[in-house]
Write a protein that holds these residues in place. Structure first.
Motif, short mmCIF file in Angstrom:
data_model
loop_
_atom_site.label_atom_id
_atom_site.label_comp_id
_atom_site.label_asym_id
_atom_site.label_seq_id
_atom_site.Cartn_x
_atom_site.Cartn_y
_atom_site.Cartn_z
N HIS A 1 32.77 10.26 -22.45
CA HIS A 1 33.03 11.30 -21.45
C HIS A 1 32.04 11.14 -20.31
N ARG B 1 37.89 5.81 -25.13
CA ARG B 1 38.04 6.24 -26.52
C ARG B 1 39.11 5.40 -27.20
N GLN C 1 25.56 14.42 -16.57
CA GLN C 1 24.85 15.71 -16.44
C GLN C 1 23.36 15.51 -16.71
N GLY D 1 38.04 21.34 -20.10
CA GLY D 1 37.02 21.97 -20.92
C GLY D 1 35.83 22.34 -20.03
N SER D 2 35.18 23.45 -20.36
CA SER D 2 34.06 23.88 -19.52
C SER D 2 33.20 24.86 -20.29
N GLY D 3 32.19 25.37 -19.63
CA GLY D 3 31.34 26.38 -20.26
C GLY D 3 30.02 26.48 -19.55
N GLU E 1 33.36 15.09 -14.00
CA GLU E 1 32.45 16.08 -14.55
C GLU E 1 31.99 16.95 -13.39
N PHE F 1 27.71 21.06 -26.11
CA PHE F 1 26.82 21.06 -24.94
C PHE F 1 27.05 22.24 -24.01
N THR F 2 27.97 23.15 -24.36
CA THR F 2 28.12 24.38 -23.57
C THR F 2 28.13 25.57 -24.53
N ALA G 1 29.27 23.82 -16.50
CA ALA G 1 29.75 22.44 -16.43
C ALA G 1 31.22 22.44 -16.80
N PHE G 2 31.92 21.46 -16.28
CA PHE G 2 33.31 21.28 -16.70
C PHE G 2 33.64 19.81 -16.68
N GLY G 3 34.67 19.43 -17.45
CA GLY G 3 35.12 18.05 -17.48
C GLY G 3 36.64 18.05 -17.46
N PHE H 1 32.26 23.41 -27.46
CA PHE H 1 31.67 22.11 -27.17
C PHE H 1 30.18 22.24 -27.49
N SER I 1 30.08 13.47 -19.39
CA SER I 1 28.99 14.43 -19.57
C SER I 1 27.58 13.82 -19.60
N GLN J 1 37.65 10.72 -15.93
CA GLN J 1 37.27 12.13 -15.92
C GLN J 1 36.48 12.43 -14.66
N1 PHE Z 1 33.01 16.29 -22.08
C1 PHE Z 1 34.09 17.13 -22.55
C2 PHE Z 1 35.24 16.24 -23.03
O1 PHE Z 1 35.29 15.09 -22.69
C3 PHE Z 1 34.60 18.05 -21.48
C4 PHE Z 1 33.58 19.06 -21.05
C5 PHE Z 1 32.72 18.78 -20.01
C6 PHE Z 1 33.49 20.30 -21.68
C7 PHE Z 1 31.77 19.72 -19.61
C8 PHE Z 1 32.57 21.22 -21.27
C9 PHE Z 1 31.71 20.95 -20.25
O2 PHE Z 1 36.11 16.69 -23.75
#
Ligand code: PHE
Length: 366
Positions: A175, A201, A180, A293-295, A216, A257-258, A316-318, A255, A177, A214
């Motif tokens: 990802h 993946r 970040q 996804g985020s948080g 981020e 990380f959030t 953060a979001f992805g 997640f 992330s 992606q």
């Molecule tokens: N890295 C997560 C994924 O690949 C997405 C994500 C990014 C979620 C940042 C929350 C915050 O699924």
């Protein structure tokens, strides 16, 4: 006229009449070749007495010179004529239409990445990058996934045999992330970045390819809360899809990380069997589509990156770039994105010349 002058005269006349370069070459051999008649005369000079030689040599040399000059003159003439003839048959017709030159097009993924960079630039986000061959620590550990964390198993990771500098193995980032963490460590806070790029993946079907894209997003500042996240996502999606009619649903999720983590869905309607973004997904005949996804950035991640989580917060979001492109431009098989089929590209691709602006911009009315 002496015997030699007579010979020179006849030879010159024949040479001047040579029909083409082949005939001329035959004459050169006949007169001046190893076995040629004039070469023969020259050889006789060696057997003469000095007196006789002094008498005969000038005439023979002059004969040879005359014939050589005649050969050169005729050769020039014939070559010039040949060039003339070629130029006459090879004239260019400048009025003919030129063959079409192949024109490249911008891949939809590149187009969408450019649009996103432009939209987020309007919101004050810089573009950050990180390596695709990543250290286990940045991809997992610093994102609050220590070794043996179950969330790691969900990523179907491609590992390298090489040991990573910070422990574990090197891997293809699963990802965006890890960017970040890298950016927080390199630049500190406050921070407002997006990080677009390839991720990997071990997965392959109509909606999954082993490599995909992606973007981020990360904001680190003081007093950041979920409301900022929701407004930012809404604003970006309205600008990207060029419609004010975007309804989001935020669902609790997980997640590592959030915390809290939020899955964001967007409402759509079905018209003629096609999903059209807009409206609440709860209306009859509508639905919700999972978008990203985020948080709020987990305190542990802020700590791993060397910042004080009591001072700095963030969201953060992805989001999958390929999925956004499919939605906006109506493409239905993700695998075609990476087949390299130029027919697909010329159908769905974007002209590098016909697009003066990439998107309507933030706040533009559709
Ligand atoms: N890295 C997560 C994924 O690949 C997405 C994500 C990014 C979620 C940042 C929350 C915050 O699924």
């Amino acid at each position: 006229m002496s015997e030699h002058e007579q010979m020179a005269h006849e030879a010159s006349a024949r040479i001047a009449g040579a029909a083409d370069l082949n005939a001329l070459e035959a004459m050169r051999v006949e007169y001046l070749g190893k076995q040629g008649s004039i070469s023969g005369l020259l050889k006789t000079l060696g057997k003469m007495s000095p007196d006789e030689r002094q008498e005969k040599a000038p005439a023979i040399q002059s004969l040879r010179q005359t014939v050589a000059d005649a050969l050169t003159a005729r050769k020039d003439e014939l070559e010039a004529a040949e060039l003339e003839a070629r130029l006459a048959t090879e004239t260019l017709d400048l009025t003919l239409p030129a063959p079409a030159a192949p024109k490249g097009s911008v891949h939809p993924v590149s187009q969408v990445m450019d649009e996103l960079a432009e939209i987020f630039a309007d919101l004050g986000f810089a573009v950050a990058t990180g390596p695709e061959i990543e250290d286990d620590w940045y991809n997992f550990t610093a994102l609050n996934m220590p070794e043996s964390h179950p969330a790691r198993a969900m990523h179907d990771t491609f590992y390298f045999p090489d040991t990573a500098p910070k422990g574990g193995k090197m891997l293809l980032r699963t990802h965006t992330s890890p960017v970040q963490v890298r950016t927080m460590m390199a630049e500190g806070a406050p921070l407002r970045i997006i990080a677009p790029g390839r991720v990997y993946r071990s997965d392959s079907d109509a909606t999954h390819t082993p490599m995909f894209h992606q973007i981020e997003g990360l904001v680190i500042d003081k007093g950041i809360h979920l409301g900022h996240l929701k407004w930012t996502l809404e604003t970006f999606l309205k600008a990207f899809f060029e419609t004010e009619d975007i309804v989001l649903r935020l669902r609790p999720s997980y997640f590592p990380f959030t915390e809290p983590s939020v899955e964001v869905d967007v409402g759509f309607a079905i018209e003629n069997g096609k999903r059209i973004l807009g409206g609440s997904g709860d209306e009859p005949g509508h639905g919700w589509m999972e978008l990203l996804g985020s948080g709020m950035v987990n305190r542990r991640v802020i700590e791993f990156a060397g910042l004080d989580p009591d001072e700095w917060q963030g969201f953060a979001f992805g989001v999958g770039v390929d999925r956004l492109a499919m939605l906006k431009y109506g493409m239905d098989d993700l695998r075609a994105f990476f087949d390299g089929d130029t027919r697909w590209l010329s159908h769905y691709g974007f002209s590098p010349f016909d697009q003066p602006t990439l998107s309507a911009g933030v706040g533009a009315k559709a």
